[in-house]
Write a protein that holds these residues in place. Structure first.
Motif, PDB file in Angstrom:
ATOM      1  N   UNK A   1      56.313  35.763  33.758  1.00 37.37           N
ATOM      2  CA  UNK A   1      57.514  36.579  33.756  1.00 37.37           C
ATOM      3  C   UNK A   1      58.621  35.761  34.388  1.00 37.37           C
ATOM      4  N   UNK A   2      59.833  35.996  33.959  1.00 35.48           N
ATOM      5  CA  UNK A   2      60.951  35.165  34.383  1.00 35.48           C
ATOM      6  C   UNK A   2      61.464  35.489  35.772  1.00 35.48           C
ATOM      7  N   UNK A   3      61.341  36.685  36.208  1.00 36.38           N
ATOM      8  CA  UNK A   3      61.909  37.037  37.498  1.00 36.38           C
ATOM      9  C   UNK A   3      60.839  37.499  38.452  1.00 36.38           C
ATOM     10  N   UNK A   4      61.238  37.707  39.723  1.00 39.52           N
ATOM     11  CA  UNK A   4      60.302  38.354  40.629  1.00 39.52           C
ATOM     12  C   UNK A   4      60.979  39.624  41.126  1.00 39.52           C
ATOM     13  N   UNK A  73      62.340  44.730  35.673  1.00 41.00           N
ATOM     14  CA  UNK A  73      61.695  44.158  34.476  1.00 41.00           C
ATOM     15  C   UNK A  73      61.063  45.234  33.585  1.00 41.00           C
ATOM     16  N   UNK A  74      60.208  46.102  34.118  1.00 42.35           N
ATOM     17  CA  UNK A  74      59.653  47.141  33.234  1.00 42.35           C
ATOM     18  C   UNK A  74      60.735  48.057  32.660  1.00 42.35           C
ATOM     19  N   UNK A  75      61.752  48.339  33.448  1.00 37.49           N
ATOM     20  CA  UNK A  75      62.856  49.181  32.986  1.00 37.49           C
ATOM     21  C   UNK A  75      63.583  48.501  31.832  1.00 37.49           C
ATOM     22  N   UNK A  76      63.867  47.212  31.963  1.00 36.09           N
ATOM     23  CA  UNK A  76      64.539  46.443  30.912  1.00 36.09           C
ATOM     24  C   UNK A  76      63.728  46.455  29.616  1.00 36.09           C
ATOM     25  N   UNK A 132      50.245  44.074  18.572  1.00 36.94           N
ATOM     26  CA  UNK A 132      51.175  42.948  18.694  1.00 36.94           C
ATOM     27  C   UNK A 132      52.017  43.109  19.962  1.00 36.94           C
ATOM     28  N   UNK A 133      52.516  44.325  20.187  1.00 33.71           N
ATOM     29  CA  UNK A 133      53.389  44.575  21.329  1.00 33.71           C
ATOM     30  C   UNK A 133      52.676  44.346  22.657  1.00 33.71           C
ATOM     31  N   UNK A 134      51.462  44.818  22.796  1.00 31.20           N
ATOM     32  CA  UNK A 134      50.767  44.657  24.075  1.00 31.20           C
ATOM     33  C   UNK A 134      50.468  43.179  24.353  1.00 31.20           C
ATOM     34  N   UNK A 135      50.145  42.409  23.321  1.00 35.55           N
ATOM     35  CA  UNK A 135      49.916  40.971  23.518  1.00 35.55           C
ATOM     36  C   UNK A 135      51.209  40.263  23.915  1.00 35.55           C
ATOM     37  N   UNK A 136      52.312  40.623  23.283  1.00 32.27           N
ATOM     38  CA  UNK A 136      53.602  40.001  23.621  1.00 32.27           C
ATOM     39  C   UNK A 136      53.974  40.309  25.070  1.00 32.27           C
ATOM     40  N   UNK A 137      53.870  41.572  25.466  1.00 32.90           N
ATOM     41  CA  UNK A 137      54.254  41.948  26.826  1.00 32.90           C
ATOM     42  C   UNK A 137      53.347  41.297  27.874  1.00 32.90           C
ATOM     43  N   UNK A 141      55.160  37.579  27.822  1.00 37.50           N
ATOM     44  CA  UNK A 141      56.167  37.915  28.832  1.00 37.50           C
ATOM     45  C   UNK A 141      55.577  37.947  30.237  1.00 37.50           C
ATOM     46  N   UNK A 142      54.268  37.794  30.355  1.00 38.62           N
ATOM     47  CA  UNK A 142      53.572  37.756  31.654  1.00 38.62           C
ATOM     48  C   UNK A 142      53.805  39.000  32.505  1.00 38.62           C
ATOM     49  N   UNK A 143      53.983  40.152  31.873  1.00 39.64           N
ATOM     50  CA  UNK A 143      54.098  41.385  32.644  1.00 39.64           C
ATOM     51  C   UNK A 143      52.707  41.790  33.126  1.00 39.64           C
ATOM     52  N   UNK A 144      52.577  42.248  34.367  1.00 40.50           N
ATOM     53  CA  UNK A 144      51.271  42.730  34.837  1.00 40.50           C
ATOM     54  C   UNK A 144      50.881  44.016  34.100  1.00 40.50           C
ATOM     55  N   UNK A 145      49.589  44.362  34.178  1.00 35.39           N
ATOM     56  CA  UNK A 145      49.092  45.558  33.486  1.00 35.39           C
ATOM     57  C   UNK A 145      49.907  46.801  33.816  1.00 35.39           C
ATOM     58  N   UNK A 146      50.205  47.000  35.098  1.00 36.87           N
ATOM     59  CA  UNK A 146      50.941  48.201  35.505  1.00 36.87           C
ATOM     60  C   UNK A 146      52.326  48.238  34.860  1.00 36.87           C
ATOM     61  N   UNK A 147      52.989  47.093  34.790  1.00 38.86           N
ATOM     62  CA  UNK A 147      54.320  47.055  34.169  1.00 38.86           C
ATOM     63  C   UNK A 147      54.212  47.286  32.664  1.00 38.86           C
TER      64      UNK A 147
END
Length: 181
Positions: A1-4, A73-76, A132-137, A141-147
């Motif tokens: 993910x790009x930010x923290x 990040x999850x909001x975006x 497809x969407x879950x793999x991309x996220x 995008x390196x979002x954690x499971x919760x996000x």
């Protein structure tokens, strides 16, 4: 993910206080990941530009009301997901976009070091939108499971199930193409 979360939270608070430079920094950090996600869902780079722009407009409007700045990040990605879903609904209703075009995908990264970006792109294009969407996220995008769960509006257990199914489907698609993972 790009930010923290902490840095993003501080940028959001600065934006809420009216600092324009903070918003420029948020866009600098998050535009590319946002665009890649949208591009992965709609296929067209031009359409991705438009939908990413729509998402940023929604961010500008909603940022003053964001109560958990560290959850930017999850909001975006939730905002982007809504923009994509609305576009796909309109496209299917108006029959302007062939299903094949709406399902085309590009990815800037691979799921692991063995597969090339082109192999992943081809494989993702063969998956249904939910998988497809879950793999991309999660992977691109390196979002954690919760996000991911927050963006998708489902429990984390559902994300795990979709990830498992999506990985299995991707392996199957890649195997059919002769690209073994």
């Amino acid at each position: 993910m790009s930010g923290d979360g902490r840095r993003d939270g501080l940028l959001v608070v600065r934006c809420q206080l009216g600092e324009r430079e903070a918003f420029r920094e948020l866009v600098r950090v998050w535009h590319a990941p946002l665009w890649r996600y949208v591009r992965g869902m709609v296929g067209s780079p031009h359409l991705a530009d438009d939908l990413a722009q729509e998402a940023w407009v929604a961010v500008v409007r909603g940022l003053p009301r964001l109560r958990q700045p560290e959850r930017f990040a999850p909001w975006l990605f939730t905002i982007a997901r809504r923009a994509v879903a609305e576009h796909l609904r309109q496209a299917y209703k108006a029959a302007e976009t062939p299903v094949e075009e709406a399902g085309a995908v590009a990815a800037d990264d691979s799921l692991d070091d063995v597969l090339t970006a082109m192999q992943v792109e081809a494989g993702l294009g063969g998956l249904p939108p939910l998988e497809r969407e879950v793999l991309i996220l999660f992977h691109l995008q390196d979002l954690p499971l919760a996000a991911c769960a927050e963006v998708l509006g489902v429990p984390p257990g559902t994300v795990k199930s979709r990830l498992h199914r999506a990985r299995r489907m991707l392996r199957s698609v890649l195997a059919e193409r002769g690209d073994e993972a």
